[in-house]
Design a protein around this motif. Structure first.
Motif, PDB file in Angstrom:
ATOM      1  N   LYS A 143     -13.533   6.014  -4.889  1.00 49.87           N
ATOM      2  CA  LYS A 143     -13.802   6.628  -3.587  1.00 49.87           C
ATOM      3  C   LYS A 143     -12.807   6.180  -2.511  1.00 49.87           C
ATOM      4  O   LYS A 143     -12.269   6.992  -1.802  1.00 49.87           O
ATOM      5  N   LYS A 144     -12.615   4.871  -2.364  1.00 51.07           N
ATOM      6  CA  LYS A 144     -11.744   4.300  -1.319  1.00 51.07           C
ATOM      7  C   LYS A 144     -10.899   3.191  -1.932  1.00 51.07           C
ATOM      8  O   LYS A 144     -11.231   2.650  -2.973  1.00 51.07           O
ATOM      9  N   TRP A 145      -9.795   2.841  -1.256  1.00 47.33           N
ATOM     10  CA  TRP A 145      -8.950   1.759  -1.748  1.00 47.33           C
ATOM     11  C   TRP A 145      -8.244   1.074  -0.589  1.00 47.33           C
ATOM     12  O   TRP A 145      -8.092   1.626   0.489  1.00 47.33           O
ATOM     13  N   TRP A 146      -7.810  -0.188  -0.842  1.00 44.70           N
ATOM     14  CA  TRP A 146      -7.018  -0.962   0.100  1.00 44.70           C
ATOM     15  C   TRP A 146      -6.381  -2.116  -0.655  1.00 44.70           C
ATOM     16  O   TRP A 146      -6.714  -2.396  -1.795  1.00 44.70           O
ATOM     17  N   VAL A 147      -5.449  -2.788   0.001  1.00 52.01           N
ATOM     18  CA  VAL A 147      -4.766  -3.945  -0.579  1.00 52.01           C
ATOM     19  C   VAL A 147      -5.194  -5.171   0.211  1.00 52.01           C
ATOM     20  O   VAL A 147      -5.228  -5.147   1.440  1.00 52.01           O
ATOM     21  N   SER A 148      -5.531  -6.246  -0.527  1.00 50.59           N
ATOM     22  CA  SER A 148      -5.940  -7.493   0.114  1.00 50.59           C
ATOM     23  C   SER A 148      -5.506  -8.666  -0.759  1.00 50.59           C
ATOM     24  O   SER A 148      -5.841  -8.720  -1.939  1.00 50.59           O
ATOM     25  N   ALA A 185       0.830  -1.206   0.000  1.00 47.94           N
ATOM     26  CA  ALA A 185       0.000   0.000   0.000  1.00 47.94           C
ATOM     27  C   ALA A 185       0.866   1.259   0.000  1.00 47.94           C
ATOM     28  O   ALA A 185       0.553   2.229  -0.695  1.00 47.94           O
ATOM     29  N   GLN A 186       1.978   1.238   0.740  1.00 47.72           N
ATOM     30  CA  GLN A 186       2.862   2.405   0.763  1.00 47.72           C
ATOM     31  C   GLN A 186       3.469   2.656  -0.615  1.00 47.72           C
ATOM     32  O   GLN A 186       3.637   3.792  -1.029  1.00 47.72           O
ATOM     33  N   THR A 187       3.772   1.599  -1.351  1.00 47.71           N
ATOM     34  CA  THR A 187       4.318   1.742  -2.701  1.00 47.71           C
ATOM     35  C   THR A 187       3.242   2.225  -3.664  1.00 47.71           C
ATOM     36  O   THR A 187       3.513   3.006  -4.571  1.00 47.71           O
ATOM     37  N   ILE A 188       2.020   1.794  -3.453  1.00 50.70           N
ATOM     38  CA  ILE A 188       0.911   2.132  -4.345  1.00 50.70           C
ATOM     39  C   ILE A 188       0.407   3.559  -4.141  1.00 50.70           C
ATOM     40  O   ILE A 188      -0.106   4.180  -5.061  1.00 50.70           O
ATOM     41  N   GLU A 189       0.562   4.107  -2.941  1.00 54.14           N
ATOM     42  CA  GLU A 189       0.075   5.461  -2.665  1.00 54.14           C
ATOM     43  C   GLU A 189       0.640   6.438  -3.689  1.00 54.14           C
ATOM     44  O   GLU A 189       1.805   6.366  -4.049  1.00 54.14           O
ATOM     45  N   GLY A 190      -0.217   7.343  -4.167  1.00 55.42           N
ATOM     46  CA  GLY A 190       0.237   8.379  -5.086  1.00 55.42           C
ATOM     47  C   GLY A 190      -0.668   8.512  -6.288  1.00 55.42           C
ATOM     48  O   GLY A 190      -1.765   7.958  -6.345  1.00 55.42           O
ATOM     49  N   ALA A 191      -0.191   9.269  -7.278  1.00 56.29           N
ATOM     50  CA  ALA A 191      -0.949   9.530  -8.503  1.00 56.29           C
ATOM     51  C   ALA A 191      -0.452   8.606  -9.603  1.00 56.29           C
ATOM     52  O   ALA A 191       0.753   8.502  -9.842  1.00 56.29           O
ATOM     53  N   TRP A 192      -1.378   7.949 -10.307  1.00 60.05           N
ATOM     54  CA  TRP A 192      -1.060   6.983 -11.355  1.00 60.05           C
ATOM     55  C   TRP A 192      -1.790   7.352 -12.644  1.00 60.05           C
ATOM     56  O   TRP A 192      -2.962   7.718 -12.611  1.00 60.05           O
ATOM     57  N   THR A 193      -1.095   7.234 -13.774  1.00 60.90           N
ATOM     58  CA  THR A 193      -1.660   7.544 -15.089  1.00 60.90           C
ATOM     59  C   THR A 193      -1.376   6.399 -16.040  1.00 60.90           C
ATOM     60  O   THR A 193      -0.328   5.758 -15.951  1.00 60.90           O
ATOM     61  N   LEU A 203      -5.471  12.711 -25.138  1.00 62.30           N
ATOM     62  CA  LEU A 203      -6.005  13.956 -24.586  1.00 62.30           C
ATOM     63  C   LEU A 203      -6.693  13.744 -23.234  1.00 62.30           C
ATOM     64  O   LEU A 203      -6.813  14.676 -22.444  1.00 62.30           O
ATOM     65  N   LYS A 204      -7.149  12.529 -22.988  1.00 56.45           N
ATOM     66  CA  LYS A 204      -7.837  12.219 -21.732  1.00 56.45           C
ATOM     67  C   LYS A 204      -7.337  10.894 -21.162  1.00 56.45           C
ATOM     68  O   LYS A 204      -8.066   9.908 -21.138  1.00 56.45           O
ATOM     69  N   PRO A 205      -6.103  10.861 -20.686  1.00 58.19           N
ATOM     70  CA  PRO A 205      -5.616   9.591 -20.117  1.00 58.19           C
ATOM     71  C   PRO A 205      -6.336   9.262 -18.810  1.00 58.19           C
ATOM     72  O   PRO A 205      -6.716  10.150 -18.055  1.00 58.19           O
ATOM     73  N   LYS A 206      -6.540   7.984 -18.587  1.00 59.01           N
ATOM     74  CA  LYS A 206      -7.146   7.534 -17.335  1.00 59.01           C
ATOM     75  C   LYS A 206      -6.107   7.676 -16.232  1.00 59.01           C
ATOM     76  O   LYS A 206      -4.951   7.287 -16.408  1.00 59.01           O
ATOM     77  N   SER A 207      -6.527   8.227 -15.110  1.00 64.29           N
ATOM     78  CA  SER A 207      -5.610   8.378 -13.991  1.00 64.29           C
ATOM     79  C   SER A 207      -6.383   8.323 -12.677  1.00 64.29           C
ATOM     80  O   SER A 207      -7.606   8.476 -12.654  1.00 64.29           O
ATOM     81  N   PHE A 208      -5.648   8.087 -11.604  1.00 60.78           N
ATOM     82  CA  PHE A 208      -6.259   8.054 -10.288  1.00 60.78           C
ATOM     83  C   PHE A 208      -5.220   8.383  -9.239  1.00 60.78           C
ATOM     84  O   PHE A 208      -4.014   8.260  -9.467  1.00 60.78           O
ATOM     85  N   ILE A 209      -5.703   8.853  -8.097  1.00 61.18           N
ATOM     86  CA  ILE A 209      -4.848   9.174  -6.951  1.00 61.18           C
ATOM     87  C   ILE A 209      -5.301   8.305  -5.791  1.00 61.18           C
ATOM     88  O   ILE A 209      -6.494   8.244  -5.478  1.00 61.18           O
ATOM     89  N   LEU A 210      -4.339   7.636  -5.167  1.00 59.96           N
ATOM     90  CA  LEU A 210      -4.606   6.805  -3.998  1.00 59.96           C
ATOM     91  C   LEU A 210      -3.903   7.452  -2.806  1.00 59.96           C
ATOM     92  O   LEU A 210      -2.668   7.457  -2.729  1.00 59.96           O
ATOM     93  N   ASP A 211      -4.682   8.043  -1.908  1.00 56.32           N
ATOM     94  CA  ASP A 211      -4.123   8.728  -0.743  1.00 56.32           C
ATOM     95  C   ASP A 211      -3.793   7.747   0.372  1.00 56.32           C
ATOM     96  O   ASP A 211      -4.385   6.671   0.461  1.00 56.32           O
ATOM     97  N   ALA A 212      -2.880   8.160   1.252  1.00 58.81           N
ATOM     98  CA  ALA A 212      -2.451   7.315   2.364  1.00 58.81           C
ATOM     99  C   ALA A 212      -3.592   6.982   3.324  1.00 58.81           C
ATOM    100  O   ALA A 212      -3.574   5.946   3.980  1.00 58.81           O
ATOM    101  N   ASN A 213      -4.614   7.836   3.406  1.00 58.99           N
ATOM    102  CA  ASN A 213      -5.726   7.605   4.328  1.00 58.99           C
ATOM    103  C   ASN A 213      -6.805   6.673   3.765  1.00 58.99           C
ATOM    104  O   ASN A 213      -7.843   6.482   4.378  1.00 58.99           O
ATOM    105  N   GLY A 214      -6.565   6.117   2.561  1.00 57.15           N
ATOM    106  CA  GLY A 214      -7.527   5.200   1.961  1.00 57.15           C
ATOM    107  C   GLY A 214      -8.512   5.868   1.014  1.00 57.15           C
ATOM    108  O   GLY A 214      -9.361   5.196   0.433  1.00 57.15           O
TER     109      GLY A 214
END
Length: 131
Positions: free
Chosen positions: A79-84, A39-47, A55-66
């Motif tokens: 909305k929310k994320w986690w690793v399982s 999860a610590q490695t995954i946190e951040g902005a991904w494109t 012109l419109k790449p898919k992207s997402f941000i995964l914050d440390a607070n989930g």
């Protein structure tokens, strides 16, 4: 007979209220130490590594607070994320305002590239620096 109908009505109303609980009551599942490391490695902005639409790449941000935020995702707002179990799990809201849990296999993960797998399809994302 009237008592039966009244009891049935009360039970149905109670079930309707319970089933309509808000997303704010969602609690992130507990993660193991290995999952927390991922999860610590995954946190951040991904494109998207190679976007279908430049012109419109898919992207997402995964914050440390989930918390999760998505951009240019056609059918889902993250909305929310986690690793399982070596999976990236994302709670999203569909265009119909329904909650859905997306599960992506973590096929490869480094500090700057992530390869996700879902339904025999691979999705490669690069980590962006947040300005």
């Amino acid at each position: 007979m009237k008592t039966f109908k009244t009891c049935t009505y009360i039970i149905l109303c109670t079930l309707a209220l319970v089933s309509c609980k808000k997303e704010e009551s969602f609690n992130l599942p507990e993660m193991t130490e290995q999952e927390k490391t991922h999860a610590q490695t995954i946190e951040g902005a991904w494109t998207e590594f190679t976007p279908f639409n430049e012109l419109k790449p898919k992207s997402f941000i995964l914050d440390a607070n989930g918390e999760a935020k998505s951009t240019n995702m056609i059918n889902n707002e993250y909305k929310k994320w986690w690793v399982s179990n070596n999976n990236l799990c994302i709670l999203s809201q569909t265009i119909d305002s329904k909650n859905d849990t997306l599960v992506f296999g973590l096929k490869a993960l480094s500090n700057d590239v992530m390869v996700l797998e879902q339904n025999n399809s691979e999705y490669t994302y690069k980590k962006e620096t947040i300005k």
